[in-house]
Design a protein around this motif. Structure first.
Motif, PDB file in Angstrom:
ATOM      1  N   MET A   1     -48.197  12.262  46.353  1.00  0.00           N
ATOM      2  CA  MET A   1     -48.806  11.091  45.714  1.00  0.00           C
ATOM      3  C   MET A   1     -48.614   9.846  46.575  1.00  0.00           C
ATOM      4  O   MET A   1     -47.516   9.565  47.027  1.00  0.00           O
ATOM      5  N   GLU A   2     -49.681   9.134  46.759  1.00  0.00           N
ATOM      6  CA  GLU A   2     -49.617   7.916  47.560  1.00  0.00           C
ATOM      7  C   GLU A   2     -48.959   6.782  46.791  1.00  0.00           C
ATOM      8  O   GLU A   2     -49.001   6.748  45.572  1.00  0.00           O
ATOM      9  N   MET A   3     -48.469   5.830  47.559  1.00  0.00           N
ATOM     10  CA  MET A   3     -47.853   4.684  46.920  1.00  0.00           C
ATOM     11  C   MET A   3     -48.874   3.928  46.078  1.00  0.00           C
ATOM     12  O   MET A   3     -48.558   3.457  44.991  1.00  0.00           O
ATOM     13  N   LEU A  87     -41.436   9.004  41.609  1.00  0.00           N
ATOM     14  CA  LEU A  87     -40.259   8.158  41.408  1.00  0.00           C
ATOM     15  C   LEU A  87     -38.984   8.921  41.747  1.00  0.00           C
ATOM     16  O   LEU A  87     -38.063   8.374  42.361  1.00  0.00           O
ATOM     17  N   THR A  88     -38.939  10.169  41.347  1.00  0.00           N
ATOM     18  CA  THR A  88     -37.744  10.962  41.602  1.00  0.00           C
ATOM     19  C   THR A  88     -37.533  11.169  43.102  1.00  0.00           C
ATOM     20  O   THR A  88     -36.421  11.040  43.604  1.00  0.00           O
ATOM     21  N   GLU A  89     -38.623  11.436  43.796  1.00  0.00           N
ATOM     22  CA  GLU A  89     -38.491  11.708  45.232  1.00  0.00           C
ATOM     23  C   GLU A  89     -38.256  10.461  46.059  1.00  0.00           C
ATOM     24  O   GLU A  89     -37.526  10.483  47.047  1.00  0.00           O
TER      25      GLU A  89
ATOM     26  N   LEU B  25     -34.330  -0.150  49.566  1.00  0.00           N
ATOM     27  CA  LEU B  25     -32.939  -0.223  49.104  1.00  0.00           C
ATOM     28  C   LEU B  25     -32.399   1.153  48.745  1.00  0.00           C
ATOM     29  O   LEU B  25     -31.221   1.440  48.952  1.00  0.00           O
ATOM     30  N   VAL B  26     -33.258   1.988  48.219  1.00  0.00           N
ATOM     31  CA  VAL B  26     -32.822   3.348  47.906  1.00  0.00           C
ATOM     32  C   VAL B  26     -32.495   4.083  49.205  1.00  0.00           C
ATOM     33  O   VAL B  26     -31.455   4.744  49.311  1.00  0.00           O
ATOM     34  N   MET B  80     -32.908   3.201  37.351  1.00  0.00           N
ATOM     35  CA  MET B  80     -34.030   4.067  37.674  1.00  0.00           C
ATOM     36  C   MET B  80     -33.950   5.377  36.901  1.00  0.00           C
ATOM     37  O   MET B  80     -34.951   5.856  36.374  1.00  0.00           O
ATOM     38  N   ASN B  81     -32.761   5.914  36.830  1.00  0.00           N
ATOM     39  CA  ASN B  81     -32.601   7.171  36.090  1.00  0.00           C
ATOM     40  C   ASN B  81     -32.917   6.982  34.613  1.00  0.00           C
ATOM     41  O   ASN B  81     -33.513   7.858  33.979  1.00  0.00           O
ATOM     42  N   GLU B  82     -32.532   5.831  34.094  1.00  0.00           N
ATOM     43  CA  GLU B  82     -32.853   5.551  32.702  1.00  0.00           C
ATOM     44  C   GLU B  82     -34.359   5.499  32.493  1.00  0.00           C
ATOM     45  O   GLU B  82     -34.883   6.020  31.505  1.00  0.00           O
TER      46      GLU B  82
END
Lengths: 112, 112
Positions: A1-3, A87-89, B25-26, B80-82
DNA sequence: TCCATATTTCTAGAATACTCGAATTAAAGG
DNA sequence: CCTTTAATTCGAGTATTCTAGAAATATGGA
């Protein structure tokens, strides 16, 4: 997925009424719900709801199809899963990676 | 997590520069990065970056603390996890549920 | 055909968000 | 105190988003 797609989907969900609509459609299940049902559930003016539904559609989060006089809307679960995947990746570090260094203020004269 | 916080975090991430900053930042890890480092990475005017960092902070996605002349920023992984947890719980339905029995004539990609 | 229902499009005003130059605050060190 | 570096706040201009009334479109039925 693209930004860009991620930003578009985040923006689509980053609005109280739209998030409510999407949640309602998720609750409604794969059968979806008509615009009128949604309107009752979220209590919005017709034009306002129409505007927001179009945004959700444009972001790929909702599918619609006419069914007689009504228009049936369904949540696109896959789009949501893609977003969560993005988001997870891209925005997570490991999982439950606790900050080890603690707060600032201790590092001094270190690392120019 | 309340819907309001979820909307605030979604909105914070629903902007290309802010999403870039957060991703940077991540990547930077728990040590974070200074505003100057971020600025170089994302190529933004100082005032513009400051504006967006404040948004990320307000949404709880970023932590900052002064370290001498610099200000160190860190991603708040927990926030983020939330958010991901909220989306997973409230905006997802099982997995790829494509149960037919639908009313619309249009058959979804699922060929039987 | 005419009517009622369901929903969208048009339109415009109000509110919010974005950008960035210039001035300002903050800290470290002559 | 003065200077340099790091970052913020101020202020103003531009752009986008939100809301909703009114008019229009689409469908099914008497």
């Amino acid at each position: 997925m693209e930004m860009n797609s991620a930003v578009a989907r985040l923006a689509a969900l980053a609005q109280p009424l739209r998030l409510s609509v999407f949640r309602y459609l998720v609750e409604a299940g794969p059968g979806g719900a008509s615009v009128g049902e949604i309107r009752e559930a979220v209590a919005a003016a017709p034009a306002t709801l129409s505007f927001h539904l179009k945004e959700l559609q444009a972001a790929g989060l909702v599918d619609t199809c006419r069914e007689g006089r009504r228009i049936r809307c369904r949540a696109r679960y896959q789009a949501m899963n893609e977003l969560i995947g993005y988001l997870t990746e891209n925005c997570c570090r490991g999982e439950g990676a606790a900050a080890p260094g603690g707060e600032c203020a201790i590092t001094e004269g270190e690392a120019s």
